[in-house]
Write a protein that holds these residues in place. Structure first.
Motif, mmCIF file in Angstrom:
data_model
loop_
_atom_site.group_PDB
_atom_site.id
_atom_site.type_symbol
_atom_site.label_atom_id
_atom_site.label_comp_id
_atom_site.label_asym_id
_atom_site.label_seq_id
_atom_site.Cartn_x
_atom_site.Cartn_y
_atom_site.Cartn_z
ATOM 1 N N ARG A 105 0.849 -1.184 0.000
ATOM 2 C CA ARG A 105 0.000 0.000 0.000
ATOM 3 C C ARG A 105 0.887 1.237 0.000
ATOM 4 N NH1 ARG A 105 -2.922 3.140 4.872
ATOM 5 N NH2 ARG A 105 -4.261 4.490 3.617
ATOM 6 N N SER A 116 -1.934 0.419 -10.389
ATOM 7 C CA SER A 116 -0.877 -0.286 -9.661
ATOM 8 C C SER A 116 0.258 -0.657 -10.611
ATOM 9 C CB SER A 116 -1.453 -1.535 -9.000
ATOM 10 O OG SER A 116 -2.501 -1.172 -8.113
ATOM 11 N N VAL A 160 0.510 -0.296 -4.846
ATOM 12 C CA VAL A 160 -0.931 -0.053 -5.037
ATOM 13 C C VAL A 160 -1.252 1.256 -4.317
ATOM 14 C CG1 VAL A 160 -3.256 -0.960 -4.703
ATOM 15 C CG2 VAL A 160 -1.356 -2.535 -5.133
ATOM 16 N N ASP A 162 -3.367 4.603 -2.936
ATOM 17 C CA ASP A 162 -4.668 5.074 -2.458
ATOM 18 C C ASP A 162 -5.284 6.086 -3.413
ATOM 19 O OD1 ASP A 162 -4.240 3.565 -0.198
ATOM 20 O OD2 ASP A 162 -4.560 5.206 1.219
ATOM 21 N N THR A 196 -8.516 2.404 -2.805
ATOM 22 C CA THR A 196 -8.577 0.943 -2.870
ATOM 23 C C THR A 196 -9.877 0.439 -2.255
ATOM 24 O OG1 THR A 196 -6.159 0.874 -2.720
ATOM 25 C CG2 THR A 196 -7.344 -1.177 -2.300
ATOM 26 N N ARG A 199 -12.870 1.424 -4.542
ATOM 27 C CA ARG A 199 -12.877 0.561 -5.728
ATOM 28 C C ARG A 199 -13.413 -0.830 -5.393
ATOM 29 N NH1 ARG A 199 -8.262 -2.125 -8.618
ATOM 30 N NH2 ARG A 199 -6.925 -1.285 -6.981
ATOM 31 N N TYR A 200 -12.984 -1.368 -4.253
ATOM 32 C CA TYR A 200 -13.440 -2.706 -3.871
ATOM 33 C C TYR A 200 -14.940 -2.730 -3.618
ATOM 34 C CZ TYR A 200 -14.172 -6.996 -1.286
ATOM 35 O OH TYR A 200 -14.670 -8.208 -0.871
ATOM 36 N N GLU A 399 -9.481 -4.001 1.697
ATOM 37 C CA GLU A 399 -8.401 -3.358 0.955
ATOM 38 C C GLU A 399 -7.233 -4.304 0.725
ATOM 39 O OE1 GLU A 399 -8.102 1.112 2.287
ATOM 40 O OE2 GLU A 399 -8.894 -0.068 3.962
ATOM 41 N N MET A 402 -7.940 -6.449 -2.212
ATOM 42 C CA MET A 402 -7.837 -5.665 -3.439
ATOM 43 C C MET A 402 -6.372 -5.486 -3.831
ATOM 44 S SD MET A 402 -10.262 -4.066 -5.341
ATOM 45 C CE MET A 402 -9.552 -4.845 -6.779
ATOM 46 N N ILE A 403 -5.516 -5.239 -2.844
ATOM 47 C CA ILE A 403 -4.077 -5.106 -3.118
ATOM 48 C C ILE A 403 -3.513 -6.429 -3.632
ATOM 49 C CG2 ILE A 403 -1.816 -4.719 -2.050
ATOM 50 C CD1 ILE A 403 -3.232 -2.724 -0.165
ATOM 51 N N ASP A 406 -4.584 -6.865 -7.262
ATOM 52 C CA ASP A 406 -3.798 -6.009 -8.146
ATOM 53 C C ASP A 406 -2.386 -6.553 -8.325
ATOM 54 O OD1 ASP A 406 -5.923 -4.290 -8.403
ATOM 55 O OD2 ASP A 406 -4.802 -2.493 -7.839
#
Length: 414
Positions: A105, A116, A160, A162, A196, A199-200, A399, A402-403, A406
């Motif tokens: 992050r 990312s 990734v 923010d 993040t 988006r998720y 989050e 999500m990371i 990505d």
């Protein structure tokens, strides 16, 4: 030390398939100034394998907490620094994991990054250039990346950001009404944060509504100690409440959110404070804590308000009114509004905040079902609104996942 494979069968220059081994995994790292949060996800089924926190690093009280297979563990690490914490983390990972990649992050990517990216020296230099925009966060993120590259020299690593999700804001949404050269020369503009998370949950909301993200409009509210709201139109962020820094926007745990900029001059004249002292007050002594004089924790304030504390009740009222005001304003950025989504620690777990916010949103057709709201949402959909009213959902954010997603995507398609 466990036998952790740090190689990856994916080629450095092209795409590849996820390896067949069930131990293929992604490590996610969120590095603060004196802490590291980490999580490992299985690459195939996105299962959380282990999660943990190394905290108070650099002090005699440094320790690592982690959870694996439902069991909690703790280890003392007096004086451990970032690299020592990462090496200690290696020792508690399950044996024979195949780390395909590491996702980091990074708080601020400015206009340098709209997505990312695989980390190399050029990326590190670009993140370094963003330090003036995030002096409290980016240096810690950089330190974590450098330590991880030293501990895992052969493992692909991904940044990734923010801010990346909000790089789709139109100019009329991200420009401030200040001299234009402040933007062209000094990079002054709205960047937005919590990207993040927004988006998720926006993608998850589309899934739960049975829609493609490109078909719907949403307002997402990430409410925790830090808070922001975002207008998401057809899967793209088109406006958000945080600005050049995470201080702008909603009332937060200890941050003021929106204020009149003339307040700085006024408080300097009244109290003789310099700019750092004023900024410290706005970042660390304001928000729910400042309004209530009691706590920055919404749970504490709700309990105190129920017991007759008027200051706690007022802090909650201000928080909810300002949130509703922001949601109403963000609707102007959308061509349609399919749902309002609540997420984050407060958004997911505070029926009181959601109910009081909804009271200000009758013009948007918001009407919550008291039972569903009290239960933090219908089990399958997260719906808390009455049938026929504006759809409101509670969706837990993730989050870290999500990371991880990505990271896997970037290392497959660098």
């Amino acid at each position: 030390m466990n036998d952790i494979r740090r190689d990856t069968p994916l080629s450095a220059g092209g795409s590849g398939d996820i390896p067949a081994t069930p131990r293929a995994s992604i490590l996610v790292i969120n590095c603060g100034s004196s802490s590291i949060k980490f999580a490992v996800f299985g690459a195939r089924r996105e299962t959380l394998i282990i999660s943990g926190l190394a905290e108070r690093l650099g002090s005699p009280e440094a320790r690592m907490l982690w959870k694996i297979d439902g069991e909690r563990h703790e280890r003392s690490m007096p004086g451990a620094d970032l690299e020592a914490a990462l090496r200690a983390m290696l020792e508690v990972l399950p044996p024979n994991l195949q780390l395909l990649g590491i996702g980091h992050r990074v708080v601020h990517g400015a206009e340098e990054f709209s997505g990312s990216v695989l980390i190399d020296d050029a990326v590190l230099a670009a993140v370094e250039r963003c330090v003036p925009l995030a002096p409290l966060h980016n240096p810690a993120n950089l330190a974590g990346i450098r330590a991880a590259r030293h501990v895992f020299p052969d493992t692909p690593q991904v940044a990734v950001f923010d801010t990346a999700f909000h790089q789709t804001l139109p100019r009329h949404a991200y420009l401030y009404a200040v001299p234009r050269e402040w933007y062209t020369r000094d990079r002054v503009r709205r960047y937005g944060f919590h990207g993040t998370s927004h988006r998720y949950v926006s993608a998850e909301a589309a899934r739960r509504l049975g829609k493609d993200p490109s078909e719907i409009g949403l307002i997402t509210a990430h409410l925790g100690n830090g808070c922001s709201a975002c207008a998401v139109d057809r899967g793209r962020s088109v406006d958000t409440t945080m600005g050049i820094s995470p201080l702008e926007g909603l009332v937060m745990g200890t941050r003021s959110g929106d204020i009149d900029p003339a307040l700085h001059e006024y408080m300097a004249a009244r109290r003789g404070w310099d700019l750092p002292r004023i900024m410290r007050a706005l970042n660390r002594e304001s928000g729910l804590l400042g309004l209530s004089g009691l706590s920055n924790d919404m749970r504490t304030l709700v309990e105190a308000a129920d017991n007759g504390n008027d200051d706690a009740r007022l802090a909650i009222d201000v928080f909810c009114y300002r949130l509703a005001k922001a949601i109403s304003a963000l609707s102007a950025a959308l061509s349609r509004l399919d749902a309002i989504v609540f997420t984050g620690g407060i958004g997911e777990h505070s029926p009181v905040v959601r109910a009081r916010t909804a009271e200000h949103l009758h013009l948007l057709g918001v009407d919550l079902d008291p039972e569903l709201n009290a239960a933090n949402g219908e089990p399958e959909t997260g719906r808390i609104s009455k049938s026929g009213a504006r759809t409101c959902l509670v969706i837990p954010t993730n989050e870290e996942l999500m990371i991880a997603r990505d990271t896997l995507s970037v290392i497959r398609n660098p």
